[in-house]
Structures are given as structure tokens and as C-alpha cells.
Design a protein around this motif. Sequence first.
Motif, PDB file in Angstrom:
ATOM      1  N   ARG A 432       4.939   3.542 -12.651  1.00 49.58           N
ATOM      2  CA  ARG A 432       3.898   3.957 -13.870  1.00 49.58           C
ATOM      3  C   ARG A 432       2.737   4.580 -12.999  1.00 49.58           C
ATOM      4  N   LEU A 433       2.329   4.257 -11.786  1.00 55.99           N
ATOM      5  CA  LEU A 433       1.295   5.075 -11.073  1.00 55.99           C
ATOM      6  C   LEU A 433       1.942   6.369 -10.623  1.00 55.99           C
ATOM      7  N   ILE A 434       3.272   6.153 -10.079  1.00 55.66           N
ATOM      8  CA  ILE A 434       4.090   7.387  -9.590  1.00 55.66           C
ATOM      9  C   ILE A 434       4.193   8.533 -10.615  1.00 55.66           C
ATOM     10  N   ASP A 435       4.550   7.889 -11.943  1.00 59.44           N
ATOM     11  CA  ASP A 435       4.439   8.840 -12.900  1.00 59.44           C
ATOM     12  C   ASP A 435       3.318   9.553 -13.341  1.00 59.44           C
ATOM     13  N   MET A 436       1.967   8.779 -13.194  1.00 60.82           N
ATOM     14  CA  MET A 436       0.827   9.447 -13.352  1.00 60.82           C
ATOM     15  C   MET A 436       0.510  10.342 -12.386  1.00 60.82           C
ATOM     16  N   GLY A 437       1.081  10.599 -11.484  1.00 60.63           N
ATOM     17  CA  GLY A 437       0.993  11.721 -10.530  1.00 60.63           C
ATOM     18  C   GLY A 437       0.248  11.207  -9.348  1.00 60.63           C
ATOM     19  N   VAL A 438       0.271   9.947  -8.870  1.00 62.27           N
ATOM     20  CA  VAL A 438      -0.073   9.337  -7.658  1.00 62.27           C
ATOM     21  C   VAL A 438       0.928   9.887  -6.478  1.00 62.27           C
ATOM     22  N   GLU A 439       0.932  10.247  -5.384  1.00 62.05           N
ATOM     23  CA  GLU A 439       1.496  10.628  -4.463  1.00 62.05           C
ATOM     24  C   GLU A 439       2.337   9.269  -3.905  1.00 62.05           C
ATOM     25  N   PRO A 440       3.467   9.218  -3.900  1.00 62.18           N
ATOM     26  CA  PRO A 440       4.238   8.139  -3.255  1.00 62.18           C
ATOM     27  C   PRO A 440       3.693   7.495  -2.054  1.00 62.18           C
ATOM     28  N   PHE A 441       3.514   8.408  -1.114  1.00 62.71           N
ATOM     29  CA  PHE A 441       3.070   8.019   0.372  1.00 62.71           C
ATOM     30  C   PHE A 441       1.657   7.547   0.294  1.00 62.71           C
ATOM     31  N   LEU A 442       0.851   8.125  -0.633  1.00 65.52           N
ATOM     32  CA  LEU A 442      -0.523   7.252  -0.782  1.00 65.52           C
ATOM     33  C   LEU A 442      -0.244   6.047  -1.481  1.00 65.52           C
ATOM     34  N   LEU A 443       0.538   5.965  -2.323  1.00 66.79           N
ATOM     35  CA  LEU A 443       0.560   4.526  -3.088  1.00 66.79           C
ATOM     36  C   LEU A 443       1.234   3.640  -2.021  1.00 66.79           C
ATOM     37  N   ALA A 444       2.222   3.908  -1.238  1.00 69.28           N
ATOM     38  CA  ALA A 444       2.603   3.021   0.015  1.00 69.28           C
ATOM     39  C   ALA A 444       1.755   2.776   0.725  1.00 69.28           C
ATOM     40  N   SER A 445       0.519   3.561   1.108  1.00 70.08           N
ATOM     41  CA  SER A 445      -0.241   3.341   2.197  1.00 70.08           C
ATOM     42  C   SER A 445      -1.523   2.152   1.618  1.00 70.08           C
ATOM     43  N   MET A 519       8.768  -2.542   1.838  1.00 73.07           N
ATOM     44  CA  MET A 519       8.476  -2.562   0.411  1.00 73.07           C
ATOM     45  C   MET A 519       7.562  -0.834   0.544  1.00 73.07           C
ATOM     46  N   ARG A 520       6.889  -0.795   1.501  1.00 72.44           N
ATOM     47  CA  ARG A 520       6.218   0.435   1.657  1.00 72.44           C
ATOM     48  C   ARG A 520       7.033   1.565   1.845  1.00 72.44           C
ATOM     49  N   ASN A 521       8.024   1.446   2.767  1.00 68.22           N
ATOM     50  CA  ASN A 521       8.835   2.445   3.106  1.00 68.22           C
ATOM     51  C   ASN A 521       9.608   2.743   1.905  1.00 68.22           C
ATOM     52  N   LYS A 526       9.989   7.245  -3.626  1.00 63.14           N
ATOM     53  CA  LYS A 526       9.800   7.456  -4.884  1.00 63.14           C
ATOM     54  C   LYS A 526      11.093   6.802  -5.756  1.00 63.14           C
ATOM     55  N   PRO A 527      11.074   5.148  -5.381  1.00 66.38           N
ATOM     56  CA  PRO A 527      12.080   4.432  -6.075  1.00 66.38           C
ATOM     57  C   PRO A 527      12.002   4.315  -7.708  1.00 66.38           C
ATOM     58  N   SER A 528      13.112   3.914  -8.252  1.00 65.66           N
ATOM     59  CA  SER A 528      13.065   3.637  -9.556  1.00 65.66           C
ATOM     60  C   SER A 528      12.641   2.025  -9.756  1.00 65.66           C
ATOM     61  N   ALA A 529      12.327   1.405 -11.068  1.00 66.34           N
ATOM     62  CA  ALA A 529      11.703   0.072 -11.064  1.00 66.34           C
ATOM     63  C   ALA A 529      12.911  -0.886 -10.740  1.00 66.34           C
ATOM     64  N   GLU A 530      14.188  -0.504 -11.167  1.00 68.45           N
ATOM     65  CA  GLU A 530      15.236  -1.339 -10.649  1.00 68.45           C
ATOM     66  C   GLU A 530      15.485  -1.331  -9.018  1.00 68.45           C
ATOM     67  N   GLN A 531      15.195  -0.620  -8.621  1.00 64.51           N
ATOM     68  CA  GLN A 531      15.463  -0.415  -6.880  1.00 64.51           C
ATOM     69  C   GLN A 531      14.298  -1.400  -6.486  1.00 64.51           C
ATOM     70  N   ILE A 532      13.030  -1.362  -7.016  1.00 66.21           N
ATOM     71  CA  ILE A 532      12.062  -2.198  -6.495  1.00 66.21           C
ATOM     72  C   ILE A 532      12.142  -3.725  -6.866  1.00 66.21           C
TER      73      ILE A 532
END
Length: 571
Positions: A432-445, A519-521, A526-532
Motif C-alpha cells: 500500500r505504501l509503495i502504491d502511494m508513491g513511497v520509494e521502495p528503498f526508503l521504505l526498506a530503510s 525482508m529489507r532487501n 518492490k515485491p507483491s503482497a504474496e511474495q512478502i
Amino acid sequence: MNQPETRKLGQLLRAKSYIDSVQLDSALAEQLSDKRLLGQTLVKTGKITPAMLNETLASQAGIEKVELADISITADVLAILPVEIVSKYNVLPLRIESGSIAVAMTEPFSAEAIEELRLVSDMGIQRYYAEPVQMEKAILKFYGSNVARMLDNLAPQEKKAEFEGSNGNGNLSAAKLHELAREPSLVNLVNLILLEAIDSRASDVHIEPFEKEVKIKYRVDGVLVEKAPSSKRLQAAIISRIKIMANMNIAERFVPQDGHIEFAGNKGKVDIRVSTVPTIFGESITMRILDRSASLIELEGLGMSSDSLAGFIQGMNCAHGIVLVTGPTGSGKTTTLYAALNKIYSPSLKIITIEDPVEYQLNGIIQMPVNSKRGLTFATGLRHILRQDPDIIMVGEIRDSETADIAIRAALTGHLVFSTLHTNDAAGAITRLIDMGVEPFLLASSLEAVLAQRLVRKICPHCKEAYAPDEHILKSLNGSVKLANDTKLYHGRGCYECMQTGTKGRVGIFEILRVTKPMRNLIASKPSAEQIAEASADGHTNMRKDGLDKALAGITSLEEVFRVTKGIEDE
């Protein structure tokens, strides 16, 4: 009847420690000049309350005091006095005594009340004294479900015509609506609706107009419970009364309005948010009850398993980062965040929240309410919070990309940020956060933990019993839980204490996702919910499994777990 007291009123008041000798002498001196009775003088000067006076006069007259807390009254006795008389005079029928009716009264010397009780019951009246607080609760207990019918015989005939003329369609003038809404009996009706809702632990009250009646519903433990409907002729007056209490525009009936009521409940102040919307049969009202007297639940009391609790505490003890709580509306997310903030609070930390609305006042924590009308949104408020040198920030909800971006960057610049999201499960929060436009690498950190939750209703302890669930319920387990032959499952059969629902109170079911290095990697890719979900499956307990564990422990029922976790599949 007890023996009457020979002592004078002043002596009895002193014996009960309601006044001292100095206050008594002062009242006696004042009584000479104002020509009042001693009791009236003491009440007028604020030295005693009317309840203190009535109790003492009853004692002096030999009228026995009755305790109403655990009393039981048969249905045939309750039927002798209609709800409108009970509410009008604050009385309660107790039993039949030698052809007379025993009646508890808060004002046992009211000649008007005694005379009307005689006429209505066609019996002699045996008086008993009861404390007002106990009387209020007892009336709600025995007559509360019929509260909406209370005015059927109370309004004067000329008022009835006016009520019926409005028919809920707004034909009355604003001045006439103001007049009707201030009728004492109408005021009592609305107050009783709110008191009964609060006493029932309701989170919301719904007033719903239809063609021939007005439905009244309470949301208790997340489920709507329908009460006795009100007659259509009272619709305009009830709605007008609520709008006056909430400082709304009583003349405007065709656009939605929002308001707020501060209501005095039995245990203290209750805040009520009021929302009206126009419908084809008149205005529909929803009132959200925020009980300030309710105690804050500790984190350990929410119902988390030891593993989920340990994982969540690890996340919220990080020096910086973002911790999310997810779930649908009404799943207890804010309660969990309050419990977390309360646990980590220290005078050495500056904690600031921005909420919509502030539901519970936390000692030592700065809380800011959203005010969209004045431009104070989650995003603008969060920007200003960052200038206040906070250590910990709580954002009531991440609703848009702007708020999400600011929250993530706040977490990356050394702040610990708590917030909520509306997602189905823990893995869904990341996508959801990635869909909102949050950069995946920022979210991972920045992301440290995601707690997903729901609320399930607990089995009522008063009517809990073992039972055999339906076969289709057992088949729905899909082998996720192995039941031994001697496993006992429980449900509530329904009783007076739980309003025949079989449930009383709620507890959380949870799943925790801790963001580890692998999980951060994964998040950065930019994984899918199923992958997570697949990556976190090892040792992970999802909400349905947590709920089933609580069902096996006899806390909730299988049916309740499946009702709440629809759409959440077992892993």
C-alpha cells in the motif's frame, strides 16, 4: 416501615456528617429571615444536595431505604407502571405487598407522584427510598429497551398534533422545532437513549428514519443491536433535540452536518461526535461515543500472544524508524497505539501526536487534533510537529502520499514514528505504501514492524457453555488446527447480561511482521503482497491462526473467528 425518628432534621443531618454544627447554626439563623423550611435553606445555600435532604427526611419519617444494585423484579410487577410514569417521577415498582404496590422513590414526599401512582396502579402505595444514581441505573436496566416509546402518552394533546403534523418531513418552523425539542419529556427521552447506550458499552448510536417508524440501534462490540423503535411522530423532535445539543443548525435539514456533544454519563464526561445526513424520510443521525472515563488498556492486556508482543515491543523500542498498525475501521488500531505510547513514555522523551480526533488524553504527551476546516491536515500538522524537536511522533492515519512521504522521511531523520493504515494484513501495508508513491528503498530503510489486527467478541462468562460447532465450520479449518477427540469448544447461549448475544467485550487477534535484513532487501525490490507473505511465513502466525488459538482456549468462538477473518486465508 421503620420506626420514625424522634430527632429533628438538623440533628439527623449532623449524625450523617452531611453538615457540622457551625453550618447548622448558620442555616437556622438564615431560616428565620427567609421563612423557608430548614431543609430548603440548606439546599438553597449549597450545604447539602436534594438527594441528601430526601434521604434524611425518609429516614426521619421511617421510610426504609432500598438498595437497587442487585434487585430482581418480575415482569408482571414492572407492567403495573408504564415507562412514562417511571421516568417522569423517578420511581420503580418493586413487588406487591398485601394488596399495595411497593415503590422505590427518589422523592418519597412528592404528593403529585404518590397520587398519580395510586391512579395508575389502582393500589395503595408502600414507599421506599432509593438513591438517585441507583435509580437511574435500575430504570435503564428494567425499562431501557422501551425508552423510545416513553413519549407515546406523555406529550400534551396539542403537542401530539404538532408532532404528527411534522411527520419527520421538516414541515415545522425552526422556532416550533426549538420549542418541541425543549419539552422536558423529550429531553428525558434523548438523555435516556444516550445513557442506555453508554451503559451498554455502545460505541455508536444510530437514529434511522423510515416511512412509518424511527429505528434506534446501538453498536455494541462491533455489531449493531436494534432497540425498540420510536413512533414516527417523534422524529422531528428527537432529531431537533440532538442537533440543539450538538450546536448544529436546526433549520438546515437538507445538507450533512457535524457536531459535538459533551454529555454527563454515570461515570464522568462522555464526548459524542454527531453526524447528520439527509434521507428521503428525514435526517439520519449517527453519534460516536468517546468515553473519557474508560481506562486505558495496557499493552499486555490487548490479547497479543507472547511472540507477537515481543516482536511489537522490539519494533517500538527502536531508536528511529516507522512502526505501523493496520486493520479496517473499528479494529482497535488507535487503542493499540495509545497502549504503546503509554508504555514507552518517559519524561526524557518528547512525544507528539496528530489525531482525528483525539480519542483519549495521554498524560505527558502533546496531542494535536486535525482541523481540516482550518487547513490542519495530517500532512501539514506533521510538518509543524517536526519543528517541535520531537523524539517520537504518532500520526493517527496515513491517508495520502504526502503524509506517507513526510512520515517516512521523519523516520529516516532520527525519529520514531507510529501510524496506522487500512490494509487487510501486515504484508499489504508494504505494498500500500509503495502504491502511494513511497520509494521502495526508503521504505526498506525506515520500516521496523507492522502489526495487523482485528477484534473478536469474547464469550459471555455468564452463559458460557460447551457446544458442538456445525460441520461446515469444522471443515473450514482445512487442517490448520488439529482437534483432539476430547477437545472442548465453547460459545455463549445468550442471557440478560449480554443482551442475548452470547458475547460480552472484545479481544484482539494479531499478526506481527518484523522487518529483518532479508525482508529489507525484498522490500527494496518492490515485491507483491504474496511474495512478502511467503518470505515471512517461517514461524509466522497470521490473524486467523491467532484467533483459532483463542477459540481453543475458550476465549472466543470458532464462528466469531471466521466472521472477523473473512478474506484472510491460512498459510
